[in-house]
Write a protein that holds these residues in place. Structure first.
Motif, mmCIF file in Angstrom:
data_model
loop_
_atom_site.group_PDB
_atom_site.id
_atom_site.type_symbol
_atom_site.label_atom_id
_atom_site.label_comp_id
_atom_site.label_asym_id
_atom_site.label_seq_id
_atom_site.Cartn_x
_atom_site.Cartn_y
_atom_site.Cartn_z
ATOM 1 N N GLY A 1 0.790 -1.223 0.000
ATOM 2 C CA GLY A 1 0.000 0.000 0.000
ATOM 3 C C GLY A 1 0.823 1.273 0.000
ATOM 4 N N LEU B 1 -17.787 -1.940 4.261
ATOM 5 C CA LEU B 1 -17.665 -1.022 5.395
ATOM 6 C C LEU B 1 -16.989 -1.787 6.533
ATOM 7 N N THR C 1 -5.056 -7.446 4.182
ATOM 8 C CA THR C 1 -5.100 -6.168 3.473
ATOM 9 C C THR C 1 -6.525 -5.969 2.986
ATOM 10 N N ASN D 1 -14.953 0.609 1.223
ATOM 11 C CA ASN D 1 -15.354 1.988 0.914
ATOM 12 C C ASN D 1 -15.189 2.880 2.133
ATOM 13 N N LEU D 2 -15.344 2.293 3.311
ATOM 14 C CA LEU D 2 -15.231 3.067 4.552
ATOM 15 C C LEU D 2 -14.479 2.263 5.603
ATOM 16 N N SER E 1 -8.213 2.113 1.557
ATOM 17 C CA SER E 1 -9.652 2.291 1.804
ATOM 18 C C SER E 1 -10.094 3.623 1.198
ATOM 19 N N LYS E 2 -11.326 3.654 0.681
ATOM 20 C CA LYS E 2 -11.724 4.877 -0.033
ATOM 21 C C LYS E 2 -11.919 6.045 0.921
ATOM 22 N N VAL E 3 -12.616 5.824 2.019
ATOM 23 C CA VAL E 3 -12.801 6.880 3.022
ATOM 24 C C VAL E 3 -12.306 6.357 4.364
ATOM 25 N N ILE E 4 -11.452 7.148 5.015
ATOM 26 C CA ILE E 4 -10.917 6.731 6.308
ATOM 27 C C ILE E 4 -11.368 7.712 7.387
ATOM 28 N N VAL E 5 -11.941 7.168 8.449
ATOM 29 C CA VAL E 5 -12.368 7.971 9.594
ATOM 30 C C VAL E 5 -11.539 7.546 10.796
ATOM 31 N N VAL F 1 -3.585 10.330 7.407
ATOM 32 C CA VAL F 1 -4.142 9.654 6.232
ATOM 33 C C VAL F 1 -5.667 9.610 6.275
ATOM 34 N N ALA F 2 -6.251 10.319 7.261
ATOM 35 C CA ALA F 2 -7.703 10.246 7.437
ATOM 36 C C ALA F 2 -8.415 11.282 6.570
ATOM 37 N N ASP F 3 -9.646 10.960 6.174
ATOM 38 C CA ASP F 3 -10.492 11.934 5.500
ATOM 39 C C ASP F 3 -11.289 12.722 6.535
ATOM 40 N N TYR F 4 -11.792 12.003 7.533
ATOM 41 C CA TYR F 4 -12.550 12.642 8.604
ATOM 42 C C TYR F 4 -11.979 12.170 9.934
ATOM 43 N N LYS G 1 -3.137 12.511 0.423
ATOM 44 C CA LYS G 1 -4.446 12.738 1.031
ATOM 45 C C LYS G 1 -4.592 14.224 1.332
ATOM 46 N N VAL H 1 -7.200 16.277 6.839
ATOM 47 C CA VAL H 1 -8.336 15.631 7.481
ATOM 48 C C VAL H 1 -9.371 16.686 7.880
ATOM 49 N N GLN H 2 -10.636 16.337 7.692
ATOM 50 C CA GLN H 2 -11.710 17.221 8.132
ATOM 51 C C GLN H 2 -12.099 16.818 9.551
ATOM 52 N N ILE I 1 -14.082 16.888 13.146
ATOM 53 C CA ILE I 1 -15.422 17.146 13.685
ATOM 54 C C ILE I 1 -15.278 17.208 15.200
ATOM 55 N N VAL J 1 -21.011 6.986 1.762
ATOM 56 C CA VAL J 1 -20.529 5.611 1.922
ATOM 57 C C VAL J 1 -21.438 4.774 2.819
#
Ligand code: FAD
Ligand code: AMP
Lengths: 321, 239
Positions: free
Chosen positions: A135, A201, A253, A257-258, A277-281, A294-297, B214, B217-218, B220, B238
């Motif tokens: 990755g 997910l 691995t 998507n989430l 992963s497409k979206v990382i929280v 590396v997080a989106d949210y 990337k 990060v947003q 919250i 998603v």
């Protein structure tokens, strides 16, 4: 060019990865013949087989085998490839596909590429893009064999409908003496849960959860979202969670998507298994945790405070749907 | 056994993204191969026999081959060829192994650098041996082995007669680390270098790229945690 796709069936049906593979094969063929092959001891009905036409297959070959062994499937796939003069043979980059692919490549003296994430670039030879360094990068590999075996990464290629029904015919393959030498004595499938390798997910948690007794909220959140659960290596090592949940460099691995990471620091070896992963929280009480990079949210906060709030919100969302 | 960059390596590429940048990279035994080696040692300690380590590679990987001897392998062989792809590696090993009588050949599930996961299966096919992929448990009783392998969505227990090829998955065993005695003993163990048989590669990595960067990060606020669920539903789409 002629393309042959291994259509792996499971209990008489096809999973999403097969539709992805056929859609991919149709693109690769560029007008050539698109043949799907199902070699199984639990053959889907002709209607189910013919439905692969929807995704672009012209022809579906079916070949009943005595037992669902990878070696038997490989024999059938290799002989079908010869029969239809396939230049490209496509399998899914999952455990079964990767057990079959090398035997097929040797039988056909073919080039082989696994973890493929692009359609071939044929402008100058034949090359595909694939994940390398767990990755941390991508490589473009040029394949010089006349025949190529490609193992394509699930959840990467779009399913494309719009084809018509495919013809279904029997295919009698020569199966070698070695095909049934490995005997299955028991199968232990994950029951009532989404297998991690197929999940779109994933809710994952780490040492920040303090102990196995606190996983109730992780499981509740996962089940509300329809997600599979995963964990970091130390969590599996301490037997807080089953080993098959361990993701990362030395674990599984995944490419959902989430990916929701709760109380996981984001060590480089962990990221190796999840960074596609497409979206990382990320939920972590330490704002300096590397995972946030590396997080989106992200939520900088205590999991024991945040997760229950997410559960409440997920319940509200679910009841509104 | 393959030799790979240490798991903490920061991966970069050089020469206009056509080469992996090896500057400052530490090399280690591929983690899955450490497990194979340790399990092989456990099996031979309990049941007799010897463990041979085979590596296709150039002289610069010899420290890792020596380390395998220090961990406990009885002998090591290095086929002196650049391991440019799995096709070449498997063919070279098959040529070398064809006239030897191994009861068991273990590889790793994959090398953690190129993540191919093909060498074991290719090798088995060349040698005409049964192959059990991704094995997290392996026991041998007389001429028969019982193994647990990963399958999609679960695990399967299988039986197979020796000889066969299997690829190691985590949990196979806890890898051993070399101790002082092992390191000393390794010095007098045979490490044979043999010439390659001339197998050719069928795939060549020609260029590389880094994963897309990337965005930031947003974040919250924890007090508004519930908002995350609606963002994932409405914005990221998603859930
Ligand atoms: C060869 C090798 C291979 C490895 N392979 C893997 C692998 O495959 N997968 C893997 O995961 N690891 C792997 N590791 C281990 C890896 O280096 C890390 O040690 C591991 O990922 C850390 O797990 P963790 O994040 O759960 O724990 P920790 O690093 O202890 O992190 C816990 C995190 O939780 C946070 N936290 C604590 N309390 C709370 C709370 N109440 N609320 C919110 N957050 C909280 C902390 O701030 C911290 O960031 C490997 C290591 C090596 C050397
Ligand atoms: N150069 C090599 N020499 C010896 N064994 C190798 C080599 N490369 C790969 N292998 C073996 O094959 C396994 C799978 O590697 P790969 O197919 O490269 O992912 C590794 O874990 C090793 O056991």
């Amino acid at each position: 060019m002629n393309v042959l796709i291994f259509a792996e069936s499971s209990e008489g049906n096809f999973k999403k990865a097969v539709f992805e593979a056929v859609s991919y094969g149709k693109q690769v063929a560029e007008g050539g013949e698109v043949v799907a092959l199902c070699a199984s001891a639990q053959m889907p009905s002709d209607d189910v087989l013919a439905s692969l036409g929807t995704y672009g297959a012209n022809k579906v070959l079916k070949s009943a085998i005595q037992e669902d062994r990878p070696a038997a499937m490989a024999d059938v796939l290799a002989s079908a490839a010869k029969e239809v003069n396939a230049e490209v043979i496509i399998v899914s980059n999952n455990y079964n596909g990767k057990s079959i692919a090398p035997a097929v490549a040797v039988a056909l003296d073919a080039s082989i590429a696994t973890g493929v994430i692009s359609v071939p670039d044929t402008a100058n030879g034949f090359s595909v893009k694939r994940g390398v360094f767990s990755g941390k990068g991508f490589g473009h590999v040029a394949l010089n064999g006349a025949v190529k075996v490609l193992a394509i990464t699930p959840n990467t290629f779009a399913i494309q409908e719009g084809g018509s029904h495919a013809s279904v015919s029997d295919f009698a393959a020569s199966i070698g003496a070695n095909a049934y030498q490995v005997k299955s004595s028991s199968i232990d499938k994950v029951q009532g849960k989404i297998p991690l390798t197929e999940a779109e997910l994933v809710v994952s948690a780490g040492r920040g959860m303090k102990g196995p007794e606190n996983w109730g909220m992780i499981e509740e959140l996962a089940s509300l979202l329809g997600a599979a659960t995963a964990c970091s290596k130390p969590v599996a090592d301490m037997d807080w969670r089953p080993h098959e949940e361990h993701v990362g460099q030395t674990g599984i691995t995944i490419k959902p998507n989430l990916y929701i990471a709760i109380g996981i620091s984001g060590a480089i070896q962990h990221l190796a298994g999840v960074s596609s992963s497409k979206v990382i929280v990320v939920i972590n009480k330490d704002p300096e945790a590397p995972f946030f990079k590396v997080a989106d949210y992200g939520i900088v906060g205590d999991a024991f405070d945040v997760v229950p709030k997410l559960i409440e919100a997920a319940k509200v969302l679910k009841s509104a749907q | 056994m393959s030799v790979v960059p240490d798991t903490t390596t920061k991966v970069t590429f050089t020469d206009n993204n056509t080469k992996f940048n090896t500057a400052g990279v530490q090399y280690i035994i591929n983690p899955y191969d450490e497990m194979s080696l340790t399990r092989a040692l456990e099996l031979t300690e309990a049941q007799g026999g010897t463990v041979t380590v085979i590596h296709v590679g150039l002289a610069d990987s010899e420290p890792s081959v020596r380390k395998a001897l220090a961990i406990g392998a009885h002998e090591a062989v290095r086929i002196n060829a650049e391991a440019s792809d799995a096709t070449l590696v498997a063919k070279e090993i098959a040529n070398w192994a064809a006239d030897k009588e191994f009861d068991l050949i273990l590889t790793g599930r994959e090398s953690i650098d190129y993540n191919g996961g093909m060498t074991g299966g290719l090798l088995a096919a060349h040698l005409g041996l049964p192959f059990v992929n991704v094995v997290s448990k392996l026991d041998i009783n007389g001429g028969e082995a019982t193994a647990v392998r990963d399958i999609d969505g679960g695990k399967e227990t299988v039986q197979v007669m020796l000889p066969f090829v299997a690829s190691a998955q985590k949990d196979l065993t806890e890898p051993r680390i070399p101790n002082m005695r092992g390191i000393m003993a390794a010095r007098s163990k045979p490490l044979t270098v043999v010439d390659p048989g001339g197998a050719s590669a069928k795939g060549q990595h020609q260029s590389y790229e880094m994963p897309p960067a990337k965005g930031a990060v947003q974040l919250i606020e924890p007090d508004n945690a519930a908002e995350l669920i609606s963002i994932l539903h409405n914005e990221a789409k998603v859930i």
